[in-house]
Design a protein around this motif. Sequence first.
Motif, PDB file in Angstrom:
ATOM      1  N   PRO A  40      17.405   7.833  -2.917  1.00  0.00           N
ATOM      2  CA  PRO A  40      17.542   7.579  -4.245  1.00  0.00           C
ATOM      3  C   PRO A  40      17.335   6.112  -4.541  1.00  0.00           C
ATOM      4  O   PRO A  40      17.543   5.375  -4.063  1.00  0.00           O
ATOM      5  N   HIS A  41      16.315   5.655  -5.494  1.00  0.00           N
ATOM      6  CA  HIS A  41      16.049   4.593  -6.057  1.00  0.00           C
ATOM      7  C   HIS A  41      15.450   4.525  -7.241  1.00  0.00           C
ATOM      8  O   HIS A  41      14.837   5.579  -7.871  1.00  0.00           O
ATOM      9  N   LEU A  42      15.537   3.324  -7.826  1.00  0.00           N
ATOM     10  CA  LEU A  42      14.526   3.008  -9.227  1.00  0.00           C
ATOM     11  C   LEU A  42      13.546   2.359  -9.055  1.00  0.00           C
ATOM     12  O   LEU A  42      13.341   1.326  -8.320  1.00  0.00           O
ATOM     13  N   HIS A  43      12.384   2.935  -9.362  1.00  0.00           N
ATOM     14  CA  HIS A  43      11.179   2.172  -9.233  1.00  0.00           C
ATOM     15  C   HIS A  43      10.708   1.674 -10.499  1.00  0.00           C
ATOM     16  O   HIS A  43      11.058   2.224 -11.560  1.00  0.00           O
ATOM     17  N   PHE A  44      10.952   0.351 -10.472  1.00  0.00           N
ATOM     18  CA  PHE A  44      11.041  -0.454 -11.816  1.00  0.00           C
ATOM     19  C   PHE A  44       9.726  -1.337 -12.140  1.00  0.00           C
ATOM     20  O   PHE A  44       9.030  -2.126 -11.027  1.00  0.00           O
TER      21      PHE A  44
ATOM     22  N   ASN B 151       9.008  -2.747  -8.165  1.00  0.00           N
ATOM     23  CA  ASN B 151       9.703  -2.790  -6.911  1.00  0.00           C
ATOM     24  C   ASN B 151      10.771  -1.747  -7.187  1.00  0.00           C
ATOM     25  O   ASN B 151      11.164  -1.067  -8.007  1.00  0.00           O
ATOM     26  N   ASP B 152      11.102  -1.127  -5.732  1.00  0.00           N
ATOM     27  CA  ASP B 152      11.843  -0.259  -5.685  1.00  0.00           C
ATOM     28  C   ASP B 152      13.433  -0.710  -5.361  1.00  0.00           C
ATOM     29  O   ASP B 152      13.594  -1.557  -4.545  1.00  0.00           O
ATOM     30  N   ILE B 153      14.255  -0.310  -6.339  1.00  0.00           N
ATOM     31  CA  ILE B 153      15.558  -0.818  -6.408  1.00  0.00           C
ATOM     32  C   ILE B 153      16.404   0.396  -5.740  1.00  0.00           C
ATOM     33  O   ILE B 153      16.882   1.380  -6.314  1.00  0.00           O
TER      34      ILE B 153
ATOM     35  N   PRO C 191       0.871  -1.324  -0.225  1.00  0.00           N
ATOM     36  CA  PRO C 191       0.068  -0.052  -0.080  1.00  0.00           C
ATOM     37  C   PRO C 191       0.943   1.372  -0.100  1.00  0.00           C
ATOM     38  O   PRO C 191       1.715   1.230   0.845  1.00  0.00           O
ATOM     39  N   ARG C 192       0.516   1.990  -1.022  1.00  0.00           N
ATOM     40  CA  ARG C 192       1.202   3.495  -0.881  1.00  0.00           C
ATOM     41  C   ARG C 192       0.260   4.688  -0.999  1.00  0.00           C
ATOM     42  O   ARG C 192      -0.815   4.384  -1.539  1.00  0.00           O
ATOM     43  N   ALA C 193       0.747   5.974  -0.968  1.00  0.00           N
ATOM     44  CA  ALA C 193      -0.181   6.869  -0.835  1.00  0.00           C
ATOM     45  C   ALA C 193      -1.091   7.128  -2.243  1.00  0.00           C
ATOM     46  O   ALA C 193      -2.106   7.223  -2.142  1.00  0.00           O
TER      47      ALA C 193
ATOM     48  N   ARG D 151      -1.840   0.844  -4.833  1.00  0.00           N
ATOM     49  CA  ARG D 151      -0.832  -0.318  -4.560  1.00  0.00           C
ATOM     50  C   ARG D 151       0.361   0.013  -5.375  1.00  0.00           C
ATOM     51  O   ARG D 151       0.325   0.566  -6.403  1.00  0.00           O
ATOM     52  N   HIS D 152       1.526  -0.483  -4.754  1.00  0.00           N
ATOM     53  CA  HIS D 152       2.806  -0.306  -5.559  1.00  0.00           C
ATOM     54  C   HIS D 152       2.886  -1.225  -6.508  1.00  0.00           C
ATOM     55  O   HIS D 152       2.755  -2.403  -6.649  1.00  0.00           O
ATOM     56  N   GLU D 153       3.041  -0.495  -7.950  1.00  0.00           N
ATOM     57  CA  GLU D 153       3.143  -1.250  -9.197  1.00  0.00           C
ATOM     58  C   GLU D 153       4.327  -1.798  -9.716  1.00  0.00           C
ATOM     59  O   GLU D 153       4.647  -2.507 -10.716  1.00  0.00           O
TER      60      GLU D 153
HETATM   61 ZN    ZN Z   1       8.189   2.474  -6.176  1.00  0.00          ZN
END
Ligand code: ZN
Length: 293
Positions: free
Chosen positions: A156-160, A60-62, A51-53, A56-58
């Motif tokens: 910092p991250h890549l949302h992939f 993966n956060d790298i 769950p995110r603001a 749903r998180h679609e």
């Molecule tokens: Zn993300």
Amino acid sequence: MGAQTLMLRGTLGFLLLLGVFAGTAQAASVPAVTAFPVVGNVSYSDDFGAPRAQGRHEGNDIMALRHQPAVAFERGRVEKHVGSSMGTCMLYLRGVSGMTYVYIHLNNDLTMQNDNRGGCRNGVSWAPGLRNGQTVRRGQLVGFVGDSGDANGGMPHLHFEVRTPSGGAINPFAYLNQAKRLLYPRPAASDPIRLILRRTRVVSVGAGTLTVETRRIRVSSQSADFSRRRQVVLALPPEAIVERITSTGRVAADLAGATPGTVVRVTTSSFAPSWATQRAAAGVLSIGYVTIY
Ligand SMILES: [Zn+2]
């Protein structure tokens, strides 16, 4: 032709059409061999559906360092995007498999701080010279990790994301686990390159080999270096130049006596960029020049 026959034909046609669409959707799948989308040391977890603001998180956060290179997961065509509301620097990669990969929160900072002075542009967010519609190879540099958009000021991250041809997001986690980790991001050009392994440490010296642990790497054709910790077994040919820095300058030296932990800078011999050299199995890369510190 009776009405019933027509209806039957209509139904059959409809079913056939459904079959064709279903067939197309099933035919697309993530290839068996893919490039992990960030070069460098990362951490990620199975946070798909969390769950995110925004819902749903679609993806993966790298988690990675700011400015770490992002590379193409598979061969495909790229589309650069800027999110309208938050100024998110993004990339869509339309894979030849039919799958689409979405790269979000690409870099918008000019320094290692969160300065927000870079905007979304080539050399900051996307690879230098990257054009919309350009075909990129698997493992080719496409962008840089950052915190643009609603990740601003965060880690910092890549949302992939991985999306099917119908647009639905599927969980990338298993695909990320299978993806191959690369030593360096491949440049767009096929011209020969060298790798400069900075602040590298000797692990062991073998017969015709040098095993090192890398810290920072620069590709000779790229302007910035990046953090990458990894052991690499390099071939050490007889013609390799080995020098030591002394108070009076550089002198010819020998690696035979180099103890583990010795700091060296290694420049590889020149080679054509390839998947094999990006994977850098033992002995694939060879040493041109070593400076012992
Ligand atoms: Zn993300």
